[in-house]
Design a protein around this motif. Sequence first.
Motif, PDB file in Angstrom:
ATOM      1  N   ASP A  36       1.041  -0.915  -0.242  1.00 45.64           N
ATOM      2  CA  ASP A  36      -0.233   0.048  -0.153  1.00 45.64           C
ATOM      3  C   ASP A  36       0.303   1.290  -0.144  1.00 45.64           C
ATOM      4  O   ASP A  36       0.307   1.981  -1.197  1.00 45.64           O
ATOM      5  N   ALA A  37       1.557   1.711   1.111  1.00 46.67           N
ATOM      6  CA  ALA A  37       2.974   2.089   1.295  1.00 46.67           C
ATOM      7  C   ALA A  37       3.666   2.324  -0.114  1.00 46.67           C
ATOM      8  O   ALA A  37       3.256   4.001  -0.689  1.00 46.67           O
ATOM      9  N   VAL A  38       4.280   1.831  -1.243  1.00 48.10           N
ATOM     10  CA  VAL A  38       4.698   1.745  -2.154  1.00 48.10           C
ATOM     11  C   VAL A  38       3.881   1.792  -3.657  1.00 48.10           C
ATOM     12  O   VAL A  38       4.326   2.509  -4.822  1.00 48.10           O
ATOM     13  N   ARG A  42       3.932   5.677  -5.699  1.00 49.77           N
ATOM     14  CA  ARG A  42       4.500   5.564  -7.378  1.00 49.77           C
ATOM     15  C   ARG A  42       3.638   6.307  -7.845  1.00 49.77           C
ATOM     16  O   ARG A  42       2.968   6.146  -8.952  1.00 49.77           O
ATOM     17  N   GLY A  43       2.090   6.464  -6.589  1.00 44.29           N
ATOM     18  CA  GLY A  43       0.627   6.790  -7.451  1.00 44.29           C
ATOM     19  C   GLY A  43      -0.601   6.030  -8.471  1.00 44.29           C
ATOM     20  O   GLY A  43      -0.602   6.659  -9.486  1.00 44.29           O
ATOM     21  N   ASP A 153      14.086   1.300  -3.326  1.00 47.18           N
ATOM     22  CA  ASP A 153      14.006   2.567  -3.116  1.00 47.18           C
ATOM     23  C   ASP A 153      13.937   2.526  -4.859  1.00 47.18           C
ATOM     24  O   ASP A 153      13.694   3.755  -5.539  1.00 47.18           O
ATOM     25  N   ARG A 154      13.799   1.407  -5.743  1.00 47.37           N
ATOM     26  CA  ARG A 154      13.418   1.117  -7.280  1.00 47.37           C
ATOM     27  C   ARG A 154      11.941   0.957  -7.449  1.00 47.37           C
ATOM     28  O   ARG A 154      12.545  -0.498  -7.019  1.00 47.37           O
ATOM     29  N   SER A 155      11.339   1.282  -8.007  1.00 49.27           N
ATOM     30  CA  SER A 155      10.347  -0.011  -8.986  1.00 49.27           C
ATOM     31  C   SER A 155      10.453   0.107 -10.420  1.00 49.27           C
ATOM     32  O   SER A 155      10.786   1.018 -10.911  1.00 49.27           O
TER      33      SER A 155
END
Length: 180
Positions: A36-38, A42-43, A153-155
């Motif tokens: 949920d947080a990530v 990322r929007g 820290d990266r998606s």
Amino acid sequence: MPDDSANGAYDRLISLLDTSSVDYKLIDHAPEGTTDAVCALRGHPASEAAKCIVLRVKVDQRTTRHVLAVVPGDRRVDLDAVRTLFAALPQLSASLEPGTPTVGFSDAETAERLARAIPGTVLPFSFDPELEVVADPNVVAQPRLYFNAARLDRSLFISGADYARVAQPRVEPIAGPVPA
């Protein structure tokens, strides 16, 4: 021996996507590993995320398999569906002892070893022959599928169709119901 570090998994993922001609986009964000947080960072809605869980399937007293279950980020893995899936396998059903397979979450050490990632960064891909990927149909149907790229820290995102083509998961309904 393959590089089991997070950087090794990240490098291997990017190499796989590049050599497979996959169109993807990297997204840098604050370190986060909860779905949920990530997704908020990322929007996008959680339904567009790939939630990746390593499971232990004890088929019988002698046989244990490891499964990477990939479900939409707003859903839970349906352990009964996974149990039914493995009980129904023809090559296994003849060897089953009385009862049905047991399914549970893998212990942290085994999950990290097989997924080559820490919790919150598990990829929807397997780079270990002992880890079978099973993805829910709603995952591969996504026009945009988001997941942490073996880093907090990266998606990145790719299409569900590209994911299915490159990861070649077994596609089965393994997600629980959509939350109310």
